[in-house]
Write an enzyme that holds these catalytic residues in place. Structure first.
Site, PDB file in Angstrom:
ATOM      1  N   GLY A 173       0.769  -1.232   0.000  1.00 45.51           N
ATOM      2  CA  GLY A 173       0.000   0.000   0.000  1.00 45.51           C
ATOM      3  C   GLY A 173       0.798   1.278   0.000  1.00 45.51           C
ATOM      4  CD  GLU A 175      -3.620  -0.604   5.496  1.00 49.52           C
ATOM      5  OE1 GLU A 175      -2.866   0.028   4.750  1.00 49.52           O
ATOM      6  OE2 GLU A 175      -3.228  -1.187   6.510  1.00 49.52           O
ATOM      7  CG  ASP A 176      -1.230  -2.941   2.215  1.00 50.58           C
ATOM      8  OD1 ASP A 176      -1.625  -3.998   2.761  1.00 50.58           O
ATOM      9  OD2 ASP A 176      -0.048  -2.560   2.283  1.00 50.58           O
ATOM     10  CG  ASN A 177      -2.788  -8.309  -0.328  1.00 48.10           C
ATOM     11  OD1 ASN A 177      -2.503  -8.074  -1.503  1.00 48.10           O
ATOM     12  ND2 ASN A 177      -3.124  -9.516   0.082  1.00 48.10           N
ATOM     13  CB  ALA A 221      -5.299  -5.244  -3.335  1.00 38.31           C
TER      14      ALA A 221
END
Length: 460
Positions: A234, A290-292, A295
């Site tokens: 992220g 949280e980024d993946n 995604a």
């Protein structure tokens, strides 16, 4: 019929295992070479996007969001790169949790220096979960003037043409598909590239640089090229707010939009779900990665694809001790363990030294060869590929003065990879931003009450 005629001999069983080891060895060499070849093809040059010199009303507006906390390394130059984008229609949003945050002074200086760039400064977060980054993004997501959002970490510097190239990638059909019903791009992300600035060349930062700029970059690019699973960091992510607002972050929501009827505007209608289901950015407030997770939602819930432009996210990693590096790797391995268990368990067999042992054992059943020469050839070729990846991403090879320290850090990283993995898979506690958390089976995190990482080290 005799039992010995039915059951395979031990020699046959061992031969099968040798063959599996050899196939595994060759397969991961292919993955590594795919990453190296893709890096050479994608990142060798960065062409100028025609969107850069288009009329402002002819291109989609973009809101660049910079969540801030404290004085990160190279902060002034990192934030300035957001204001220097060669694109005719964008705004920049700086968001801080604390109105007395030191980063605000840097923001005020840049606002004075670039009075023509539309800027919003948002103070105070909105708590929707334990993840402070998500809490710091809720207000900017809501107050952004544009649907396209580009979230950049505060320790990231980006090239001036990156915004235009990223928007071009986001708004074009996915190039790898020839189907008339090919999915649109839902997420544009950039490969993180570590950079160490003056006086910050500590052992931990050197190992982190060697890891991110070689094996991590190579595998990151290869996995995204194959596109069989979500693999997103992220540091620099661009997506549409209207897409994020549909996400739930729930495994049960996989493919929930793919089978839905399409409305008159061409967008899938929302499926029936529980009124208690949390949607949008708030649904990811309980995750550490949280980024993946976002995604994955874009890929699995919405059926959209990820893509990368030819840009990199230059990550100022700052000064790190050896234990800082170790704890960082432990943290992310433990997070991945609860997200992709099988891939995490097999991870050691994809590293240079362990894979070398697998290859030697597999080949030993079929060929006579010098074990020492095989090890030297394997490690030498692996290092050559990694240095090739580095030189392309950095747009220049390592100079002799920095080559040997870099190789030393690379070797040390390979040596400690297996011990770090062994420690990581045996626990679920992680240190993050000075607090001790436990990662649960669904990838969420729980704070250990009264257990601050400032007074208690991560149990190794």
């Amino acid at each position: 019929m005799a039992t010995s005629q039915i059951l395979p001999t031990w020699e046959t069983v061992f031969l099968v295992f040798h063959l599996i080891a050899l196939i595994w060895y060759c397969a991961f060499w292919c993955v590594g070479l795919l990453g190296w070849a893709t890096v050479r093809k994608t990142y060798t040059r960065r062409p100028h996007s025609p969107l850069s010199y288009s009329h402002p009303q002819s291109v989609p507006g973009v809101s660049i969001i910079r969540p801030l906390k404290g004085l990160d390394p190279n902060l002034y130059e990192n934030l300035e790169s957001s204001l220097n984008q060669d694109y005719p229609n964008f705004e920049v949003i700086f968001s801080v949790q604390d109105e007395n945050d030191q980063a605000l002074q840097v923001v005020y200086e840049l606002v004075t220096k670039y009075p023509d760039v539309p800027v919003q400064i948002i103070r105070g977060d909105e708590v929707v979960g334990m993840n402070p980054k998500i809490n710091n993004l809720v207000k900017p997501f809501r107050q952004a003037k544009n649907d396209i959002l580009w979230v950049l970490d505060s320790n990231v510097w980006i090239e001036g043409g990156a915004l235009a190239r990223s928007v071009e990638t986001l708004t074009q059909p996915f190039p790898e598909s020839n189907s008339p019903d090919r999915p649109r791009v839902g997420l544009v992300h950039h490969v993180p590239f570590a950079k160490i600035y003056a006086s910050q060349h500590t052992i931990g930062s050197r190992i982190e640089e060697a890891f991110l700029n070689t094996n991590h970059a190579k595998m990151y690019v290869a996995i995204n090229r194959i596109a069989i699973a979500s693999c997103v960091v992220g540091k620099s992510n661009m997506y549409r707010r209207s897409d994020i607002n549909k996400l739930t972050g729930l495994p049960s929501a996989r493919n929930r939009y793919k089978a839905c009827p399409t409305g008159s505007n061409g967008d899938p209608e929302d499926p029936t779900h529980s009124p208690d289901t949390v949607t949008g950015l708030a649904a990811f407030g309980g995750f550490l990665a949280e980024d993946n997770m976002i995604a994955e939602g874009i890929m699995n819930e919405l059926g959209l694809v990820h893509s990368t432009s030819c840009d990199i996210a230059v990550n100022a990693i700052g000064s790190m001790s050896f234990m800082d590096y170790v704890e960082r790797r432990i943290r992310w391995i433990r997070v991945r363990k609860h997200m992709v268990l099988l891939a995490t368990l097999l991870e050691p067999l994809t590293e240079c030294l362990a894979l070398c042992c697998v290859g030697a054992w597999g080949l030993g059943a079929f060929f006579n060869f010098s074990l020492s020469l095989f090890f030297l050839a394997h490690i030498g070729l692996w290092l050559t590929v990694d240095l090739g990846v580095y030189s392309v991403l950095a747009a220049s090879p390592l100079q002799m003065a920095t080559l040997w320290p870099f190789i030393g850090a690379w070797v040390l990283r390979e040596i400690v990879a297996l011990p770090i993995w062994l420690i990581a898979v045996l626990g679920s506690d992680v240190v993050w931003r000075g607090e001790l958390y436990t990662v649960t089976l669904d990838g969420r995190m729980q704070r250990n009450e009264l257990k601050s990482a400032r007074t208690r080290r991560l149990p190794l």
